[in-house]
Scaffold this active site. Structure first.
Site, PDB file in Angstrom:
ATOM      1  CG  ASP A 111     -70.153 -22.718 -16.807  1.00 13.44           C
ATOM      2  OD1 ASP A 111     -69.003 -22.474 -16.399  1.00 13.44           O
ATOM      3  OD2 ASP A 111     -70.388 -23.294 -17.895  1.00 13.44           O
ATOM      4  CE  LYS A 124     -62.565 -22.598 -21.752  1.00 14.80           C
ATOM      5  NZ  LYS A 124     -63.931 -22.948 -21.398  1.00 14.80           N
ATOM      6  CD1 TRP A 172     -69.342 -22.315 -23.196  1.00 15.36           C
ATOM      7  CD2 TRP A 172     -69.311 -24.557 -23.163  1.00 15.36           C
ATOM      8  NE1 TRP A 172     -68.209 -22.751 -23.846  1.00 15.36           N
ATOM      9  CE2 TRP A 172     -68.172 -24.109 -23.846  1.00 15.36           C
ATOM     10  CE3 TRP A 172     -69.519 -25.929 -23.028  1.00 15.36           C
ATOM     11  CZ2 TRP A 172     -67.220 -24.976 -24.386  1.00 15.36           C
ATOM     12  CZ3 TRP A 172     -68.572 -26.811 -23.568  1.00 15.36           C
ATOM     13  CH2 TRP A 172     -67.445 -26.323 -24.232  1.00 15.36           C
TER      14      TRP A 172
HETATM   15  C1  LIG Z   1     -64.885 -24.053 -21.692  1.00 18.51           C
HETATM   16  C2  LIG Z   1     -66.189 -23.944 -21.029  1.00 18.51           C
HETATM   17  C3  LIG Z   1     -66.909 -25.086 -20.610  1.00 18.51           C
HETATM   18  C4  LIG Z   1     -66.418 -26.489 -20.848  1.00 18.51           C
HETATM   19  O1  LIG Z   1     -65.420 -26.805 -19.989  1.00 18.51           O
HETATM   20  P1  LIG Z   1     -64.789 -28.288 -19.947  1.00 18.51           P
HETATM   21  O2  LIG Z   1     -63.824 -28.139 -18.828  1.00 18.51           O
HETATM   22  O3  LIG Z   1     -64.156 -28.538 -21.274  1.00 18.51           O
HETATM   23  O4  LIG Z   1     -65.880 -29.253 -19.663  1.00 18.51           O
HETATM   24  C5  LIG Z   1     -68.102 -24.877 -19.962  1.00 18.51           C
HETATM   25  N1  LIG Z   1     -68.588 -23.656 -19.745  1.00 18.51           N
HETATM   26  C6  LIG Z   1     -67.936 -22.540 -20.136  1.00 18.51           C
HETATM   27  C7  LIG Z   1     -68.515 -21.195 -19.858  1.00 18.51           C
HETATM   28  C8  LIG Z   1     -66.722 -22.653 -20.794  1.00 18.51           C
HETATM   29  O5  LIG Z   1     -66.065 -21.551 -21.197  1.00 18.51           O
END
Ligand SMILES: *Cc1c(COP(=O)(O)O)cnc(C)c1O
Length: 355
Positions: free
Chosen positions: A169, A193, A102
């Protein structure tokens, strides 16, 4: 009755049953008004109340000051934030710590807007650790980290200190533990998540960061536009936001202290079994293990098919590791009950006894 399935999916992933129950009843009849949450205007008082409660609860749970931070619920996933953060705030150069897939994707997008320095990376060991003691002595527009690496199963347990704004993030560990959220200038988290269903991304942003915006930015990509319009510049993702609200109410009721303690008990339990069991090895460095995604591999000489059959028999779902790590990944988000974790640990023991 449905059979009880133990859901270890990495995302979209488990949410509290209470959220599903309340959300389903609101699909039929929202607030007792005889209309579905799916068919009312996003400008109606009923929905504006939902949005405002969700925005203020998120700020409150994070322990932030609502006069200093704003909360937005945007579309486009965390992946949209990869470019939106850079579009708004990357003027000269930004620093990124690369701790996995990511982060790598965030770096790729940011490079379209300015210079990006990879200040530190754990790619040399397939991202099985978090780079430590990173020295940040340059004047970056911002520093970007991924607090929990969903795929590799590592997590920052403390955050880099610098004078640069810190952007994170937090898609896979938002509101899973008590941290000082005020260390961050912008936090984003795809909901699917630990927060709600896919379709909304929560952003907590320090309003003063907007002073840093130097370019003309299309409205939909502009944090300022979304803040000025109270997160309703266009139709917001109404139903995901409603489900997030239901979950935020539960998170507030329980409190991050209690949630932190439960998640620690859960992750200690799976990691101690991984370390004890002769059939498995943990993937990530012990000191950097994630409390949300426990990654582990089968040791040589053991038959994974047998373990898979035991998991199937015990109704364990979503345990496959990501293709870049292989093996197994137990995602143990807030809503996963200890009971499900105990079933997984028992299945690992059963497998070992079968050898
Ligand atoms: C799942 C995830 C993403 C991607 O998320 P999307 O909503 O599919 O764009 C980005 N960063 C992390 C840490 C993730 O777990």
């Amino acid at each position: 009755m449905n059979k009880k399935v133990h859901n270890f999916s990495a995302g979209p992933s488990i949410l509290p049953k209470k959220v599903f129950e309340q959300a389903s009843s609101s699909i039929n009849n929202f607030n007792g008004k005889g209309l579905s949450i799916l068919e009312i205007s996003h400008r109606s008082k009923d929905f504006v109340d939902v949005l405002e409660e969700a925005r203020s609860l998120a700020i409150e749970i994070a322990g932030l000051d609502k006069n200093i931070y704003s909360c937005l619920f945007l579309q486009g996933g965390a992946s949209m934030q990869f470019l939106m953060t850079a579009y708004n705030f990357l003027n000269k150069k930004a620093g990124y710590i690369n701790t996995g897939s990511w982060s790598t994707k965030a770096i790729k997008e940011a490079k379209l807007f300015g210079n990006v320095t990879e200040i530190a990376s754990s790619s040399d060991k397939n991202f099985n650790y978090i780079p430590k003691d990173v020295i940040i002595n340059e004047d970056y527009d911002y520093l970007h980290i991924t607090t929990n690496n969903t795929i590799f199963g590592t997590q920052f347990h403390s955050f880099p200190k610098s004078n640069c704004p810190l952007i994170a993030d937090m898609s896979s560990d938002i509101f899973s533990r008590k941290i000082d959220f005020s260390e961050f200038d912008l936090i984003y988290a795809g909901a699917q998540k630990n927060l709600g269903p896919a379709g909304a991304t929560m952003v907590l942003i320090k309003d003063s960061l907007l002073d840093q915006v130097k370019r003309d930015i299309p409205s939909m990509m502009s944090y300022k536009v979304h803040i000025d319009k109270d997160s309703s510049f266009n139709t917001p993702p109404v139903f995901p936001i409603y489900c997030i609200l239901l979950n935020l109410r539960l998170i507030k009721e329980e409190g991050l202290d209690s949630i932190s303690k439960k998640n620690k008990i859960k992750s200690d339990s799976i990691y101690s079994e991984i370390d004890r069991n002769k059939c498995f090895s943990g993937f990530s460095d012990v000191s950097d293990r994630s409390q949300m995604n426990a990654t582990f591999n089968l040791n040589e000489g053991f038959d994974g098919e047998i373990f898979n059959r035991i998991c199937l028999k015990n109704n364990i779902s979503g345990l496959n590791g990501h293709r870049s790590v292989g093996g197994y990944r137990a995602s143990i988000y807030n809503a996963l009950p200890l009971e499900s974790l105990n079933i997984l640990v028992d299945s690992m023991k059963e497998f070992e006894l079968n050898q």
